[in-house]
Enzyme design. Structure first.
Site, mmCIF file in Angstrom:
data_model
loop_
_atom_site.group_PDB
_atom_site.id
_atom_site.type_symbol
_atom_site.label_atom_id
_atom_site.label_comp_id
_atom_site.label_asym_id
_atom_site.label_seq_id
_atom_site.Cartn_x
_atom_site.Cartn_y
_atom_site.Cartn_z
ATOM 1 N N ALA A 170 112.947 90.469 -32.405
ATOM 2 C CA ALA A 170 111.886 91.483 -32.427
ATOM 3 C C ALA A 170 111.013 91.301 -31.183
ATOM 4 O O ALA A 170 110.924 90.202 -30.632
ATOM 5 C CB ALA A 170 111.053 91.310 -33.683
ATOM 6 N N GLY A 183 115.476 88.628 -35.035
ATOM 7 C CA GLY A 183 115.978 89.964 -35.374
ATOM 8 C C GLY A 183 117.309 90.264 -34.705
ATOM 9 O O GLY A 183 118.109 91.059 -35.223
ATOM 10 N N GLU A 195 119.771 88.793 -36.931
ATOM 11 C CA GLU A 195 119.768 89.579 -38.172
ATOM 12 C C GLU A 195 120.552 90.886 -37.981
ATOM 13 O O GLU A 195 121.276 91.332 -38.874
ATOM 14 C CB GLU A 195 118.329 89.854 -38.616
ATOM 15 C CG GLU A 195 117.644 88.564 -39.058
ATOM 16 C CD GLU A 195 116.195 88.763 -39.446
ATOM 17 O OE1 GLU A 195 115.410 89.114 -38.542
ATOM 18 O OE2 GLU A 195 115.852 88.595 -40.616
ATOM 19 N N GLU A 207 112.118 82.389 -36.249
ATOM 20 C CA GLU A 207 110.865 83.031 -36.685
ATOM 21 C C GLU A 207 109.819 82.018 -37.132
ATOM 22 O O GLU A 207 108.620 82.216 -36.934
ATOM 23 C CB GLU A 207 111.142 84.011 -37.833
ATOM 24 C CG GLU A 207 111.777 85.323 -37.409
ATOM 25 C CD GLU A 207 113.294 85.275 -37.332
ATOM 26 O OE1 GLU A 207 113.856 84.164 -37.240
ATOM 27 O OE2 GLU A 207 113.919 86.349 -37.343
HETATM 28 C C1 LIG Z 1 110.584 91.803 -39.280
HETATM 29 C C2 LIG Z 1 110.620 90.661 -38.308
HETATM 30 C C3 LIG Z 1 111.966 90.529 -37.734
HETATM 31 C C4 LIG Z 1 112.303 89.684 -36.788
HETATM 32 C C5 LIG Z 1 111.398 88.664 -36.289
HETATM 33 C C6 LIG Z 1 111.778 88.187 -34.909
HETATM 34 O O1 LIG Z 1 112.810 88.522 -34.375
HETATM 35 S S1 LIG Z 1 110.657 87.230 -34.194
HETATM 36 C C7 LIG Z 1 111.357 86.916 -32.607
HETATM 37 C C8 LIG Z 1 112.376 85.860 -32.702
HETATM 38 N N1 LIG Z 1 112.866 85.538 -31.405
HETATM 39 C C9 LIG Z 1 112.450 84.473 -30.761
HETATM 40 O O2 LIG Z 1 111.655 83.702 -31.219
HETATM 41 C C10 LIG Z 1 113.049 84.285 -29.388
HETATM 42 C C11 LIG Z 1 111.972 84.090 -28.384
HETATM 43 N N2 LIG Z 1 112.504 83.961 -27.047
HETATM 44 C C12 LIG Z 1 113.101 82.849 -26.623
HETATM 45 O O3 LIG Z 1 113.312 81.875 -27.306
HETATM 46 C C13 LIG Z 1 113.480 82.835 -25.168
HETATM 47 O O4 LIG Z 1 112.690 83.750 -24.503
HETATM 48 C C14 LIG Z 1 114.976 83.171 -24.903
HETATM 49 C C15 LIG Z 1 115.373 84.461 -25.549
HETATM 50 C C16 LIG Z 1 115.856 82.013 -25.415
HETATM 51 C C17 LIG Z 1 115.181 83.293 -23.363
HETATM 52 O O5 LIG Z 1 114.693 82.125 -22.756
HETATM 53 P P1 LIG Z 1 114.474 82.051 -21.168
HETATM 54 O O6 LIG Z 1 114.034 80.659 -20.861
HETATM 55 O O7 LIG Z 1 115.651 82.590 -20.482
HETATM 56 O O8 LIG Z 1 113.306 83.059 -20.842
HETATM 57 P P2 LIG Z 1 111.774 83.023 -21.267
HETATM 58 O O9 LIG Z 1 111.581 82.304 -22.523
HETATM 59 O O10 LIG Z 1 110.980 82.580 -20.098
HETATM 60 O O11 LIG Z 1 111.499 84.561 -21.557
HETATM 61 C C18 LIG Z 1 111.608 85.522 -20.511
HETATM 62 C C19 LIG Z 1 110.572 86.588 -20.762
HETATM 63 O O12 LIG Z 1 110.891 87.282 -21.963
HETATM 64 C C20 LIG Z 1 109.780 87.271 -22.860
HETATM 65 N N3 LIG Z 1 110.316 87.226 -24.219
HETATM 66 C C21 LIG Z 1 111.243 86.392 -24.686
HETATM 67 N N4 LIG Z 1 111.517 86.672 -25.951
HETATM 68 C C22 LIG Z 1 110.754 87.723 -26.285
HETATM 69 C C23 LIG Z 1 110.596 88.484 -27.474
HETATM 70 N N5 LIG Z 1 111.309 88.221 -28.569
HETATM 71 N N6 LIG Z 1 109.696 89.468 -27.456
HETATM 72 C C24 LIG Z 1 108.990 89.774 -26.359
HETATM 73 N N7 LIG Z 1 109.100 89.088 -25.200
HETATM 74 C C25 LIG Z 1 109.983 88.080 -25.178
HETATM 75 C C26 LIG Z 1 109.017 86.022 -22.485
HETATM 76 O O13 LIG Z 1 107.697 86.108 -22.885
HETATM 77 C C27 LIG Z 1 109.173 86.021 -20.988
HETATM 78 O O14 LIG Z 1 108.263 86.974 -20.504
HETATM 79 P P3 LIG Z 1 107.559 86.767 -19.102
HETATM 80 O O15 LIG Z 1 106.590 87.896 -18.991
HETATM 81 O O16 LIG Z 1 108.633 86.768 -18.074
HETATM 82 O O17 LIG Z 1 106.870 85.431 -19.167
#
Ligand SMILES: CC/C=C\CC(=O)SCCNC(=O)CCNC(=O)[C@H](O)C(C)(C)COP(=O)(O)OP(=O)(O)OC[C@H]1O[C@@H](n2cnc3c(N)ncnc32)[C@H](O)[C@@H]1OP(=O)(O)O
Length: 719
Positions: free
Chosen positions: A61, A100, A103, A123
């Site tokens: 998400a 998500g 999921e 999450e």
């Molecule tokens: C009803 C509810 C249903 C679902 C709930 C969810 O899905 S909650 C979200 C669950 N997902 C996560 O927790 C994943 C979070 N992201 C990560 O762990 C890492 O970003 C990832 C995907 C492994 C990639 O890692 P990497 O080291 O390659 O990049 P970085 O972490 O620096 O992220 C790059 C930029 O993307 C932004 N970002 C990452 N994930 C999200 C996200 N889920 N939503 C919005 N933005 C996300 C992150 O902030 C970085 O942004 P930047 O502006 O470049 O700093």
């Protein structure tokens, strides 16, 4: 936000497109709904593949949308439609399928993953649970014990583990989308009744109540007050005990509580704060995106005490060739054995070969002539460190970066010993250095952008969360910690016990109270520094009152314990007693309580009742006030930097965001009012006097933490 095409004649290909991680924003969800409808309505299409653009399936998400008004199609019915589809839906997972994203994949009938992909339901780390059916589908697919593990920890699994667990159906080393399309062609027209996970019965567990209770107890112990892991256990238990639709109701109910909680806000703030600090900028104007780090082919560590050994291990594990230097052969060999043991243990845990060949050992500083960067980790003594810096300056090739691992000494003074002060930075590691995630990179007024960029990048390579901070006594972390420990000692003088103070702090969520930490790290460490500063020991001016130094209140309690040889765990006695020297289990010590009573009597202090609230307010607000001063002084660029330092280096509970975020949660007016109250009660403690920035923020209506930088900028421009 989701592109649609038809390939290989009969496969509908849906590509999620929302860089950088294809998060499921409202537009992406709408895109999925539209393209799924198109694929299902296209008579030529016999099966469908869902993939993500640019080598990543989906990061879940869109976290930025949390806390805002929900728009766009919701996830649950979207995933339900995919699962109910009468054409095979295949997820092609590259990069990550998280939250998500996973999921969504679990709603598909088949999952094909690239061998380098990582999958998980993280999450819980954001204060939530997998509430788009994840908590109900995953246990049905892989069983309750494995689902409990993944969902309560949020850990990411490799494609190989996902295959073993049964999360994915196939792993490929080749082009994932091609493999998924081939697979989709092979399953076209096949019945799907056995592929809809929501219709599966949850695999039987002999005593599900006992299992969940057992996990619940473990989670309670490790969560330090976090509520999401507990809700995760409850949701999985619902999957194991209720039909799918009722389980989904329970998932929704539990999520409703978490979604609006302060803990979820704090954890989501922490997620973005951790990423924000990597985008450093320093007062000289240098910043992360305009400064180029120096390539590092070979690095060196000088001094192989506890810190030097940990740093060496972390460097070798990061794949860097390291040369290490100790003064005497005997110490060098001892250190070599210890470092090799650490590397062997780490490699065994990770199932890889130990990188022993990355390290060479020497007693000769001349061997450092060709290194690109040196981390000096000798004893915390300015005279010694200065000498080493002068020697390094003479030995190392031009351009070598000189870094000092110090927990608080003046980096500028050290820089002045070098021929190239612009190439000097501090790298403050935390013990044990190969385990602890935090690294403070300390820049001085002369540090070049390249030096800062190189140290920051090296920290990242070593798996650290690196934060760039300005040079001052104790930098950010220890400067604030001093106020926290000082208040704790004052509270003992006023009537508290170490047990009471630690209990309050542990209930707040720190893994260990202040006095237990002090016993663990050794009271003698601070004592030596205080003696050097002439605050303790024989050098204290005669006639000086025991409880006043430099015109301010001072607590000599820790010094008095040291004089008795009570250095903490290592001597079996400190603020607590232990069963033997080196013992780990702290027990309340009647001797200490008696000692405190005598001390109070001797100084005419009358013990009063102190409650947990006062402990927290005195210890935490004093520290927070110093955090505001640090922002005022420009030592930290923003509140996120301080919060990340505290979460990753000092055990601040992540579900409380960090000290600065927490102050906003409490209410800045309240923090100000309590500090004013305590300063009035203790005018001999100047650090309790609320600082200017805190007052300014309150006067501006207490803006949320992400707006503080604006106020700080204005304050700086007026100085
Ligand atoms: C009803 C509810 C249903 C679902 C709930 C969810 O899905 S909650 C979200 C669950 N997902 C996560 O927790 C994943 C979070 N992201 C990560 O762990 C890492 O970003 C990832 C995907 C492994 C990639 O890692 P990497 O080291 O390659 O990049 P970085 O972490 O620096 O992220 C790059 C930029 O993307 C932004 N970002 C990452 N994930 C999200 C996200 N889920 N939503 C919005 N933005 C996300 C992150 O902030 C970085 O942004 P930047 O502006 O470049 O700093």
């Amino acid at each position: 936000m989701a592109q649609y095409s038809r390939i290989s004649g009969s496969v509908g290909l849906i590509t999620l497109s929302n860089p950088p991680v294809n998060a499921l924003s409202a537009a992406v969800r709408q895109g999925i709904v539209d393209t799924v409808e198109k694929a299902l309505g296209d008579p030529q299409v016999k099966s469908v593949v869902i993939c993500g653009q640019d080598g990543i399936f989906c990061g879940g998400a869109d976290i930025k949308e949390f806390g805002k008004n929900m728009s766009g199609p919701p996830l649950i019915p979207m995933i339900h439609t995919i699962e109910c589809a009468t054409k095979p839906m295949v997820a092609a997972i590259e990069g990550s399928a998280l939250g998500g994203g996973l999921e969504l994949a679990l709603g598909c009938h088949y999952r094909i993953a690239h061998s380098k992909a990582r999958l998980g339901l993280p999450e819980v780390t954001l204060g939530l649970l997998p509430a788009a059916g994840g908590s109900q589908r995953l246990p049905r697919l892989i069983g309750v014990p494995a689902a409990l593990d993944l969902i309560t920890t949020g850990r990411h699994v490799t494609a190989a583990e996902a295959l073993q667990l049964g999360i994915v159906d196939q792993v490929t080393d080749h082009a994932t989308v091609d493999a998924a399309v081939k697979f989709a062609l092979s399953v076209a027209g096949k019945p799907l009744d056995t592929r809809r996970i929501s219709t599966y019965p949850c695999p039987h567990v002999s005593d599900v109540d006992a299992l969940c209770e057992n996990v619940m107890q473990k989670v309670r112990k490790s969560a330090h007050g976090a509520i999401a892991p507990i809700a995760c256990v409850q949701a999985v238990r619902a999957a194991a005990t209720l039909p799918y639709t009722q389980g989904m109701e329970r998932e929704k109910e539990l999520m409703a509580t978490l979604y609006t909680s302060g803990q979820a806000r704090a954890l989501q703030y922490s997620f973005f704060a951790q990423r924000a600090v990597s985008k450093w900028r320093i007062p000289s104007g240098a910043r992360w995106d305009t400064s180029t780090p120096r390539p590092l082919h070979k690095v060196a560590v000088i001094g192989l005490g506890t810190m030097g050994r940990g740093i060496t291990v972390a460097l070798a594990q990061a794949g860097l060739p390291v040369i290490t230097v100790e003064t005497h052969e005997k110490q060098l060999m001892e250190a070599k054995r210890a470092v090799s043991d650490m590397l062997n243990r780490g490699a065994k845990r990770r199932g890889v070969a130990p990188p022993l060949d990355k390290i060479s050992y020497s007693c000769n500083l001349q061997d450092l002539a060709d290194v690109d960067l040196v981390i000096e980790a000798v004893f915390e003594d300015m005279t010694l460190k200065k000498k080493v810096f002068r020697q390094l300056s003479a030995v190392c090739k031009p351009g070598t970066l000189l870094c000092t691992n110090t927990s608080g000494l003046d980096v500028d003074q050290l820089a002045s010993q070098s021929r190239n002060p612009e190439l000097v930075v501090g790298m403050h590691f935390f013990a044990p250095a190969h385990v602890m995630k935090l690294l403070e990179v300390v820049y001085g007024p002369q540090s070049s952008p390249q030096a800062v960029a190189t140290a920051m990048q090296l920290g990242k390579k070593m798996g650290k969360v690196s934060v760039a901070v300005g040079n001052c006594r104790g930098f950010v972390g220890n400067r604030m910690l001093k106020l926290y420990t000082e208040q704790a000692s004052f509270l003992l003088e006023e009537g508290a016990t170490p047990d009471l103070v630690d209990q309050a702090i542990e209930e707040f969520g720190f893994p260990m109270g202040v006095f237990k930490v002090s016993d663990l790290s050794g009271l003698d460490v601070g004592w030596r520094i205080r003696k050097e500063e002439k605050l303790a020991g024989l050098s204290v001016a005669s006639g000086q009152s025991t409880r006043i130094r430099e015109g301010r209140r001072y607590s000599p309690l820790a010094d008095l314990l040291c004089e008795q040889g009570r250095f903490g765990q290592k001597t079996g006695r400190g603020w607590y007693q232990y069963d033997k020297p080196g013992g780990r289990v702290a027990r309340s010590d009647p001797w200490l309580h008696h000692f405190l009573e005598e001390y109070r009597a001797q100084h005419g202090l009358v013990a009063r009742h102190i409650d947990h609230q006062e402990v927290l307010e005195r210890c935490l607000y004093a520290m927070i006030n110093e955090g505001f001063r640090i922002l005022e002084d420009g030592i930290a660029a923003g509140p996120e930097d301080i919060d990340v330092i505290y979460v990753f280096g000092y055990g601040w509970p992540r579900h409380r965001g960090g000290p600065m975020f927490y102050s906003g949660m409490v209410g800045l007016e309240k923090v100000l009012e309590r500090l004013e109250h305590y300063y009035q009660a203790h005018p001999d403690v100047p650090h309790l006097q609320p600082c200017r920035l805190l007052r300014r923020l309150v006067a501006r209506g207490s803006p949320p933490v992400h707006k503080w930088r604006e106020v700080i900028k204005n304050l700086h421009s007026q100085l």
